[in-house]
Write a protein that holds these residues in place. Structure first.
Motif, PDB file in Angstrom:
ATOM      1  N   LEU A  33       0.834  -1.202   0.000  1.00  0.00           N
ATOM      2  CA  LEU A  33       0.000   0.000   0.000  1.00  0.00           C
ATOM      3  C   LEU A  33       0.864   1.245   0.000  1.00  0.00           C
ATOM      4  CD1 LEU A  33      -2.064  -2.188   0.871  1.00  0.00           C
ATOM      5  CD2 LEU A  33      -3.137  -0.419   2.272  1.00  0.00           C
ATOM      6  N   ALA A  34       0.394   2.257  -0.709  1.00  0.00           N
ATOM      7  CA  ALA A  34       1.032   3.575  -0.667  1.00  0.00           C
ATOM      8  C   ALA A  34       0.835   4.173   0.719  1.00  0.00           C
ATOM      9  CB  ALA A  34       0.408   4.483  -1.727  1.00  0.00           C
ATOM     10  N   GLY A  35       1.639   5.151   1.052  1.00  0.00           N
ATOM     11  CA  GLY A  35       1.475   5.840   2.328  1.00  0.00           C
ATOM     12  C   GLY A  35       0.117   6.516   2.399  1.00  0.00           C
ATOM     13  N   GLN A  36      -0.543   6.364   3.539  1.00  0.00           N
ATOM     14  CA  GLN A  36      -1.875   6.934   3.738  1.00  0.00           C
ATOM     15  C   GLN A  36      -1.814   8.039   4.788  1.00  0.00           C
ATOM     16  OE1 GLN A  36      -4.521   5.866   1.761  1.00  0.00           O
ATOM     17  NE2 GLN A  36      -2.821   4.771   0.778  1.00  0.00           N
ATOM     18  N   VAL A  37      -2.534   9.109   4.531  1.00  0.00           N
ATOM     19  CA  VAL A  37      -2.625  10.229   5.464  1.00  0.00           C
ATOM     20  C   VAL A  37      -4.094  10.558   5.700  1.00  0.00           C
ATOM     21  CG1 VAL A  37      -0.377  11.223   4.888  1.00  0.00           C
ATOM     22  CG2 VAL A  37      -2.402  11.919   3.597  1.00  0.00           C
ATOM     23  N   GLY A  38      -4.364  11.242   6.795  1.00  0.00           N
ATOM     24  CA  GLY A  38      -5.720  11.696   7.099  1.00  0.00           C
ATOM     25  C   GLY A  38      -5.912  13.127   6.610  1.00  0.00           C
ATOM     26  N   ALA A  39      -7.042  13.703   6.961  1.00  0.00           N
ATOM     27  CA  ALA A  39      -7.331  15.082   6.570  1.00  0.00           C
ATOM     28  C   ALA A  39      -6.381  16.040   7.288  1.00  0.00           C
ATOM     29  CB  ALA A  39      -8.771  15.437   6.892  1.00  0.00           C
ATOM     30  N   GLU A  40      -5.873  16.988   6.543  1.00  0.00           N
ATOM     31  CA  GLU A  40      -4.975  17.984   7.137  1.00  0.00           C
ATOM     32  C   GLU A  40      -5.679  18.734   8.256  1.00  0.00           C
ATOM     33  OE1 GLU A  40      -2.307  20.374   4.628  1.00  0.00           O
ATOM     34  OE2 GLU A  40      -3.369  19.415   2.957  1.00  0.00           O
ATOM     35  N   GLY A  41      -4.939  18.989   9.324  1.00  0.00           N
ATOM     36  CA  GLY A  41      -5.444  19.822  10.396  1.00  0.00           C
ATOM     37  C   GLY A  41      -6.170  19.086  11.500  1.00  0.00           C
ATOM     38  N   GLY A  42      -6.529  17.818  11.283  1.00  0.00           N
ATOM     39  CA  GLY A  42      -7.175  17.057  12.350  1.00  0.00           C
ATOM     40  C   GLY A  42      -6.175  16.700  13.433  1.00  0.00           C
ATOM     41  N   THR A  43      -6.679  16.195  14.535  1.00  0.00           N
ATOM     42  CA  THR A  43      -5.803  15.748  15.617  1.00  0.00           C
ATOM     43  C   THR A  43      -5.088  14.476  15.192  1.00  0.00           C
ATOM     44  OG1 THR A  43      -7.445  14.323  16.669  1.00  0.00           O
ATOM     45  CG2 THR A  43      -7.422  16.660  17.345  1.00  0.00           C
ATOM     46  N   VAL A  44      -4.079  14.100  15.928  1.00  0.00           N
ATOM     47  CA  VAL A  44      -3.369  12.848  15.663  1.00  0.00           C
ATOM     48  C   VAL A  44      -4.353  11.675  15.741  1.00  0.00           C
ATOM     49  CG1 VAL A  44      -1.592  11.271  16.526  1.00  0.00           C
ATOM     50  CG2 VAL A  44      -1.168  13.731  16.478  1.00  0.00           C
ATOM     51  N   THR A  45      -5.219  11.685  16.721  1.00  0.00           N
ATOM     52  CA  THR A  45      -6.220  10.625  16.875  1.00  0.00           C
ATOM     53  C   THR A  45      -7.129  10.572  15.660  1.00  0.00           C
ATOM     54  OG1 THR A  45      -6.155  10.743  19.292  1.00  0.00           O
ATOM     55  CG2 THR A  45      -8.151   9.815  18.296  1.00  0.00           C
ATOM     56  N   GLU A  46      -7.663  11.716  15.239  1.00  0.00           N
ATOM     57  CA  GLU A  46      -8.562  11.756  14.077  1.00  0.00           C
ATOM     58  C   GLU A  46      -7.841  11.304  12.805  1.00  0.00           C
ATOM     59  OE1 GLU A  46     -11.315  15.531  15.565  1.00  0.00           O
ATOM     60  OE2 GLU A  46      -9.539  15.895  14.325  1.00  0.00           O
ATOM     61  N   LYS A  57      -8.911   4.025   5.807  1.00  0.00           N
ATOM     62  CA  LYS A  57      -8.483   3.940   4.401  1.00  0.00           C
ATOM     63  C   LYS A  57      -7.741   2.631   4.147  1.00  0.00           C
ATOM     64  CE  LYS A  57      -7.674   8.839   3.323  1.00  0.00           C
ATOM     65  NZ  LYS A  57      -6.584   9.771   2.947  1.00  0.00           N
ATOM     66  N   ILE A  58      -6.886   2.258   5.078  1.00  0.00           N
ATOM     67  CA  ILE A  58      -6.130   1.010   4.927  1.00  0.00           C
ATOM     68  C   ILE A  58      -7.079  -0.183   4.881  1.00  0.00           C
ATOM     69  CG2 ILE A  58      -4.542  -0.555   6.133  1.00  0.00           C
ATOM     70  CD1 ILE A  58      -2.918   2.000   6.896  1.00  0.00           C
ATOM     71  N   ASP A  59      -8.093  -0.201   5.747  1.00  0.00           N
ATOM     72  CA  ASP A  59      -9.081  -1.287   5.716  1.00  0.00           C
ATOM     73  C   ASP A  59      -9.733  -1.402   4.340  1.00  0.00           C
ATOM     74  OD1 ASP A  59      -8.861  -2.330   8.341  1.00  0.00           O
ATOM     75  OD2 ASP A  59     -10.271  -0.840   9.132  1.00  0.00           O
ATOM     76  N   VAL A  60     -10.115  -0.264   3.765  1.00  0.00           N
ATOM     77  CA  VAL A  60     -10.766  -0.255   2.448  1.00  0.00           C
ATOM     78  C   VAL A  60      -9.805  -0.756   1.374  1.00  0.00           C
ATOM     79  CG1 VAL A  60     -11.720   1.256   0.646  1.00  0.00           C
ATOM     80  CG2 VAL A  60     -12.447   1.527   3.030  1.00  0.00           C
ATOM     81  N   LEU A  61      -8.575  -0.279   1.383  1.00  0.00           N
ATOM     82  CA  LEU A  61      -7.600  -0.692   0.374  1.00  0.00           C
ATOM     83  C   LEU A  61      -7.245  -2.170   0.503  1.00  0.00           C
ATOM     84  CD1 LEU A  61      -5.324   2.461   0.353  1.00  0.00           C
ATOM     85  CD2 LEU A  61      -6.862   1.708  -1.481  1.00  0.00           C
ATOM     86  N   LEU A  62      -7.112  -2.654   1.728  1.00  0.00           N
ATOM     87  CA  LEU A  62      -6.837  -4.082   1.916  1.00  0.00           C
ATOM     88  C   LEU A  62      -7.984  -4.924   1.373  1.00  0.00           C
ATOM     89  CD1 LEU A  62      -5.260  -4.073   5.489  1.00  0.00           C
ATOM     90  CD2 LEU A  62      -4.067  -4.477   3.324  1.00  0.00           C
ATOM     91  N   GLU A  63      -9.221  -4.470   1.592  1.00  0.00           N
ATOM     92  CA  GLU A  63     -10.381  -5.202   1.059  1.00  0.00           C
ATOM     93  C   GLU A  63     -10.339  -5.221  -0.472  1.00  0.00           C
ATOM     94  OE1 GLU A  63     -15.251  -5.155   1.125  1.00  0.00           O
ATOM     95  OE2 GLU A  63     -14.176  -3.962   2.601  1.00  0.00           O
ATOM     96  N   LYS A  64     -10.019  -4.088  -1.084  1.00  0.00           N
ATOM     97  CA  LYS A  64      -9.914  -4.043  -2.547  1.00  0.00           C
ATOM     98  C   LYS A  64      -8.844  -5.008  -3.050  1.00  0.00           C
ATOM     99  CE  LYS A  64     -11.459   0.690  -3.404  1.00  0.00           C
ATOM    100  NZ  LYS A  64     -11.102   1.988  -4.044  1.00  0.00           N
ATOM    101  N   LYS A 107      -0.033  14.919  10.380  1.00  0.00           N
ATOM    102  CA  LYS A 107       0.651  14.541  11.614  1.00  0.00           C
ATOM    103  C   LYS A 107       1.145  13.100  11.585  1.00  0.00           C
ATOM    104  CE  LYS A 107      -2.234  17.727  14.323  1.00  0.00           C
ATOM    105  NZ  LYS A 107      -1.338  18.826  14.180  1.00  0.00           N
ATOM    106  N   VAL A 108       0.498  12.256  10.758  1.00  0.00           N
ATOM    107  CA  VAL A 108       0.817  10.832  10.705  1.00  0.00           C
ATOM    108  C   VAL A 108       0.696  10.346   9.263  1.00  0.00           C
ATOM    109  CG1 VAL A 108       0.145   8.526  11.523  1.00  0.00           C
ATOM    110  CG2 VAL A 108      -0.156  10.492  13.020  1.00  0.00           C
ATOM    111  N   GLU A 109       1.587   9.430   8.869  1.00  0.00           N
ATOM    112  CA  GLU A 109       1.472   8.708   7.613  1.00  0.00           C
ATOM    113  C   GLU A 109       1.798   7.257   7.899  1.00  0.00           C
ATOM    114  OE1 GLU A 109       3.158   8.628   3.017  1.00  0.00           O
ATOM    115  OE2 GLU A 109       3.747  10.257   4.340  1.00  0.00           O
ATOM    116  N   ILE A 110       0.986   6.347   7.355  1.00  0.00           N
ATOM    117  CA  ILE A 110       1.174   4.917   7.599  1.00  0.00           C
ATOM    118  C   ILE A 110       1.238   4.168   6.266  1.00  0.00           C
ATOM    119  CG2 ILE A 110       0.242   2.833   8.691  1.00  0.00           C
ATOM    120  CD1 ILE A 110      -1.137   4.650  10.750  1.00  0.00           C
ATOM    121  N   ILE A 111       2.208   3.265   6.176  1.00  0.00           N
ATOM    122  CA  ILE A 111       2.434   2.430   4.996  1.00  0.00           C
ATOM    123  C   ILE A 111       2.428   0.985   5.461  1.00  0.00           C
ATOM    124  CG2 ILE A 111       4.042   1.908   3.114  1.00  0.00           C
ATOM    125  CD1 ILE A 111       5.361   4.728   3.955  1.00  0.00           C
ATOM    126  N   VAL A 112       1.659   0.114   4.805  1.00  0.00           N
ATOM    127  CA  VAL A 112       1.631  -1.291   5.207  1.00  0.00           C
ATOM    128  C   VAL A 112       1.803  -2.217   4.005  1.00  0.00           C
ATOM    129  CG1 VAL A 112       0.130  -0.829   7.201  1.00  0.00           C
ATOM    130  CG2 VAL A 112      -0.890  -1.595   5.039  1.00  0.00           C
TER     131      VAL A 112
END
Length: 116
Positions: free
Chosen positions: A25-38, A46-53, A107-112
């Protein structure tokens, strides 16, 4: 040679590339400006959706690479969301580091990677 399957591609990149029984998977990010939790919650959704695809799911994760914009302020909140999301007994090999991300709003980017 293994077949290569690309999912959600554009001229620059694919969100998922599958080859040799592995989904990258490509690196995934959330909406700019949200909290780290959000942002972390949005990323993992997003990762769940991409893994399902890709025909797989989070129980088949192999690796996770996580980038935090500021480890001193973001690491604990990101981990709280991550720990609640990871399937019990299925934690991937994981590394986490601090990096300047594409914009200051991220604030966060995740790649799996995951087995298919």
């Amino acid at each position: 040679m293994s077949e290569i399957i690309r999912i959600d591609s554009n001229a620059r990149m694919s969100q998922v590339v599958i080859t040799g029984g592995i989904a990258y998977l490509a690196g995934q990010v959330g909406a700019e400006g949200g909290t780290v939790t959000e942002q972390t919650q949005a990323i993992l959704g997003k990762i769940d959706v991409l893994l399902e695809k890709a025909g797989t799911d989070k129980t088949k994760l192999i690796t996770a690479q996580i980038w935090c914009a500021d480890m001193s302020t973001d690491f604990a909140d990101m981990n709280a969301v991550w720990d609640a999301w990871v399937a019990e007994g299925c934690a991937p090999a994981r590394w986490t580091g601090e990096a300047k991300l594409a914009t200051t709003g991220y604030k966060v980017e995740i790649i799996v990677t995951a087995a298919v």
